[in-house]
Scaffold this active site. Sequence first.
Site, PDB file in Angstrom:
ATOM      1  N   LYS A 131     -18.727  -8.583   7.361  1.00 19.22           N
ATOM      2  CA  LYS A 131     -18.182  -8.137   6.123  1.00 19.22           C
ATOM      3  C   LYS A 131     -18.982  -7.208   5.293  1.00 19.22           C
ATOM      4  O   LYS A 131     -18.487  -6.526   4.568  1.00 19.22           O
ATOM      5  CB  LYS A 131     -18.259  -9.547   5.537  1.00 19.22           C
TER       6      LYS A 131
HETATM    7  C1  LIG Z   1     -15.640 -14.184   7.445  1.00 20.65           C
HETATM    8  C2  LIG Z   1     -16.030 -14.464   8.875  1.00 20.65           C
HETATM    9  C3  LIG Z   1     -14.912 -14.458   9.857  1.00 20.65           C
HETATM   10  C4  LIG Z   1     -13.355 -14.711   9.172  1.00 20.65           C
HETATM   11  O1  LIG Z   1     -12.916 -13.337   8.984  1.00 20.65           O
HETATM   12  P1  LIG Z   1     -11.568 -13.156   8.228  1.00 20.65           P
HETATM   13  O2  LIG Z   1     -11.448 -11.760   7.853  1.00 20.65           O
HETATM   14  O3  LIG Z   1     -11.778 -13.973   7.200  1.00 20.65           O
HETATM   15  O4  LIG Z   1     -10.285 -13.927   9.050  1.00 20.65           O
HETATM   16  C5  LIG Z   1     -15.359 -14.592  11.013  1.00 20.65           C
HETATM   17  N1  LIG Z   1     -16.544 -14.565  11.743  1.00 20.65           N
HETATM   18  C6  LIG Z   1     -17.650 -14.334  10.772  1.00 20.65           C
HETATM   19  C7  LIG Z   1     -18.912 -14.668  11.081  1.00 20.65           C
HETATM   20  C8  LIG Z   1     -17.203 -14.229   9.293  1.00 20.65           C
HETATM   21  O5  LIG Z   1     -18.326 -14.117   8.410  1.00 20.65           O
END
Ligand SMILES: *Cc1c(COP(=O)(O)O)cnc(C)c1O
Length: 426
Positions: A102
């Site tokens: 993210k």
């Molecule tokens: C947020 C997150 C996900 C999911 O991603 P999305 O874009 O919400 O589908 C998967 N793995 C980790 C470690 C995350 O922080």
Amino acid sequence: MKWISTRDDKKSTGLRDVLLNGLAPDGGLYMPETFPEARVNGVGGLQETAFQMLKPYFGADIPDENLNSIVRDALDFPVPLHRLSDSLFVLELFHGPTLAFKDVGARVMAGLMGHFFEGPSTVTILAATSGDTGSAVASAFLGKPGFRVVLLYPSGKVSPVQEQQLSTFGSNVTTLDVNGTFDDCQRLVKQAFNDRELRNEMRMTSANSINVGRWLPQAVYYLHGFGQLKEMMPGQNPVISVPSGNLGNVAAGLLALRHGLSVEKLVSACNANKVFLEFLSDGEYRPKPSVRTLSNAMDVGNPSNFERIRAMYGNNANSIRADLAAYSHTDDETLRAIRQVYEEHGYIMDPHTAVGYLSLMRYRDGSDSKAPGIVLSTAHPAKFGEVIEKALGFSPGMPPQLASCFERPKQTVQIECDYGALKAAL
Ligand SMILES: *Cc1c(COP(=O)(O)O)cnc(C)c1O
């Protein structure tokens, strides 16, 4: 480039408002009016790939020089394609400051918003987090003049390391520990955005993965990973498996397909929260309360990017199926996968990445695919030390970015799961 809502293609909006509104006023998600034809080969490094990918979308609103420095500042860490075997790769998205993928979207979004910021009133970034979003967004906006960050997370439902990371930023970051689930947190945030009285009082924007400023940059690492694969195995179209929750990551993969990514299949890897998988199997979308799993950042019962994916494919489930498969896995399978990958390759996958690995294997079982497989690794295993300990009997080493948050005091405000409580806190 003009932007429209998934719920109204007549009314268009400019980039600045799209970034700062987050969600369209009609409750829909913003989409580009048309997708540019641009194709990006992904072989020129992460920052160069980002500039090429984003320019057709943002170039008319942001001068090249500024866009270039936004992506250079934001994407100042590597995204390596790590080879585990002849046909198995991991694209490590977790080398940013908060050790989860993210960081990519959050940091570019913060740069874009900073570009459009005009004082004097502060912009409040309000976001619900299932763990990693909050830290990534807080870190991206930390100390940035003109912005304050307010995060909501479900009490006791994020990992201890995630909680420590989330609640120790201080400065212009406030963290709310909500007595409820992630879906409750999302609902409260939506309510705040729909509260006209509140919105007249403060400028607020969302930082969740629905924001175009996060969605578009996430397509970049698909192209960059594909560029690296082309150098190792020219001419091969991979299967890419994507650990999925709110579907922002998958929605970015689908976008990358329009800009030069070529795959045998994208795979949406789900834990027990599988409304998207159910939609792909029978065409019905039935949101559900989320259930808790070991891959907690994927515990989402009503994924916000679903509406965007559906809009990208003209509401046609069959065309989505042509590009995307989905599978679901239990916690027991996840623990076994962590163990198996460690035994076979000496590599530690975090539980989300392990779900991605399981889906890749499931896809291969059902298809005799000979294509190289890429698992997107969404977090560093040290963020989920207790799960790794359960699977392997030891904890992974903690990188310095993470260790340092244990030296800072927690500063979190507990609130009831109630809109009045959020409003008062704001
Ligand atoms: C947020 C997150 C996900 C999911 O991603 P999305 O874009 O919400 O589908 C998967 N793995 C980790 C470690 C995350 O922080």
